[in-house]
Design an enzyme around this catalytic site. Sequence first.
Site, PDB file in Angstrom:
ATOM      1  N   SER A 258     -33.257  -8.097  50.111  1.00 30.43           N
ATOM      2  CA  SER A 258     -34.281  -7.203  49.585  1.00 30.43           C
ATOM      3  C   SER A 258     -34.796  -6.289  50.680  1.00 30.43           C
ATOM      4  O   SER A 258     -34.659  -6.567  51.870  1.00 30.43           O
ATOM      5  CB  SER A 258     -35.447  -8.019  49.039  1.00 30.43           C
ATOM      6  N   LYS A 259     -35.385  -5.219  50.223  1.00 29.37           N
ATOM      7  CA  LYS A 259     -35.941  -4.209  51.108  1.00 29.37           C
ATOM      8  C   LYS A 259     -37.010  -4.803  52.026  1.00 29.37           C
ATOM      9  O   LYS A 259     -37.163  -4.372  53.157  1.00 29.37           O
ATOM     10  CB  LYS A 259     -36.581  -3.134  50.225  1.00 29.37           C
ATOM     11  N   ARG A 260     -37.711  -5.807  51.510  1.00 30.49           N
ATOM     12  CA  ARG A 260     -38.816  -6.373  52.277  1.00 30.49           C
ATOM     13  C   ARG A 260     -38.351  -6.944  53.613  1.00 30.49           C
ATOM     14  O   ARG A 260     -39.076  -6.933  54.578  1.00 30.49           O
ATOM     15  CB  ARG A 260     -39.544  -7.448  51.469  1.00 30.49           C
ATOM     16  N   GLY A 262     -35.679  -5.990  55.408  1.00 33.64           N
ATOM     17  CA  GLY A 262     -34.874  -5.109  56.267  1.00 33.64           C
ATOM     18  C   GLY A 262     -34.334  -3.943  55.460  1.00 33.64           C
ATOM     19  O   GLY A 262     -34.659  -3.788  54.291  1.00 33.64           O
TER      20      GLY A 262
END
Length: 487
Positions: A258-260, A262
């Site tokens: 997920s974006k969270r 990286g």
Amino acid sequence: MTPSTSQPVRVRFAPSPTGYLHVGGLRTALYNYLFAKHHNGKFLLRIEDTDQSRKVEGAVENLISTLGWAGIQYDEGIDRPGAFGPYVQSERLDLYRRHAEQLIERGKAYYCFCSPERLEEIRKRQMTAKLPTSYDRHCRNLPKAQVESLLAKGESHVVRMKVPLEGEVSFDDVIRGTVTIGCEVLDDQVLLKSDGFPTYHLAVVVDDHLMKISHVIRGEEWLPSTPKHVLLFRALGWEPPVFAHLPLLLNPDKSKLSKRQGDVAVEEYRAKGYLREALVNFVALLGWNPGDEREILSLDELVGEFSLERVGKSGAVFNVEKLNWLNFEHLRRKSDKEVLSMLRDYLSTSEFSSTHLDDAYLLKVISAMRDRVSFVREFVENSPYFFRPPRGYDPTVVKKRWKPETSELLSRLIGEFSRLENPGKEEYEAALHRTAEASQVGNGQLIHAVRLAVSGMGAGPGLYDILFLLGREETIRRIAMAIEKLK
Ligand code: GLU
């Protein structure tokens, strides 16, 4: 599954233009590309834009340029017309409508006139009762006459799939083996929306068939949709393609990537200076391996080695350290000339864009530094002293290496250096040794002090390489400047 010779390999990457290209999308595109090239087949790019509300301006152009950057070339697509276009779903609406009608005629689909309010009502009721949410099939058996009169009145409607009420759907997945699911868990999926646009499920089946797709290679998140697709293929009298669902990409803590945690956009990796070769190599190894110890592979080697049989079932961990290592390895494999051109590109966007640096000088910087950098930008970040005099001196190094007598020693060294004519590395070294001997100090004491004076740092390539690169005048100037600032 090794394709039979009777059916040519045709595969597709079918992204929805909803923004950036996710690294998972890059992997899907890459595996399709590798599979096609390995089998002398065709690789298509199809834009799935039937959900117009999720469409993002510029996303298609971005996808095309990012795939191009990665070196993943498609044979047919929006800007490479082939015999099966158009390759954008919003330009194929007629085809979907015709096939939806065909399904209705065959009794495999039906018109549904339920209002959004009614559907919401059922959904709420099911949720309160803790039941799975699905359509209650209210319109599934409306009398023909009623349907016709509602249509004639122009009543808003969708077309839904008439999923068999019992029985099973089964298909073989190259990666997961035989997948079987009971029809009773499948919803009467909407196929055609009230605005005349198809849903993904109808469009993907119609297109995969009409575009003669032999193998559908896509992410595991689509696996739950596949039974519906198989039913649709059969309802239309078509043979489904071979399916291969790729394992999930995971964060190091095994959660879904997920974006969270990286970056997930290919563009972000590109902007950070990752080499296409490294990112492609890295992504190729997310769920696949060549069956031996090799880890560093070029795109051509990947084409030669790739097979779906070597794709694993379990999630693949996205490990940035490995990507960085691959970047280092691929950068090392580049010729000095290639690195020079990349370094020039980088410099043109840096604070040194107007500093004059000739090729011969930059090539020397490259050969001094190339075993010490993982990224092109690190030629500058790790050794800024090749591009400008030090702006300061590392305080911990100063503390350790700058003694009360250092200024005096360095002044003597300046005297020795000034007498040198066109010095090479050996001459600098000999002059330093002479100075050390005459001053009765170890060579090391001078070496550390000179390094600090010319670079501002405590580590880097060989000192005499640095001095030779900077040249006599600049070396003397920097030593004098350090004496001035540090004494
Ligand atoms: N349009 C889908 C996506 O955005 C494609 C799924 C498929 O390959 O069937 O990923």
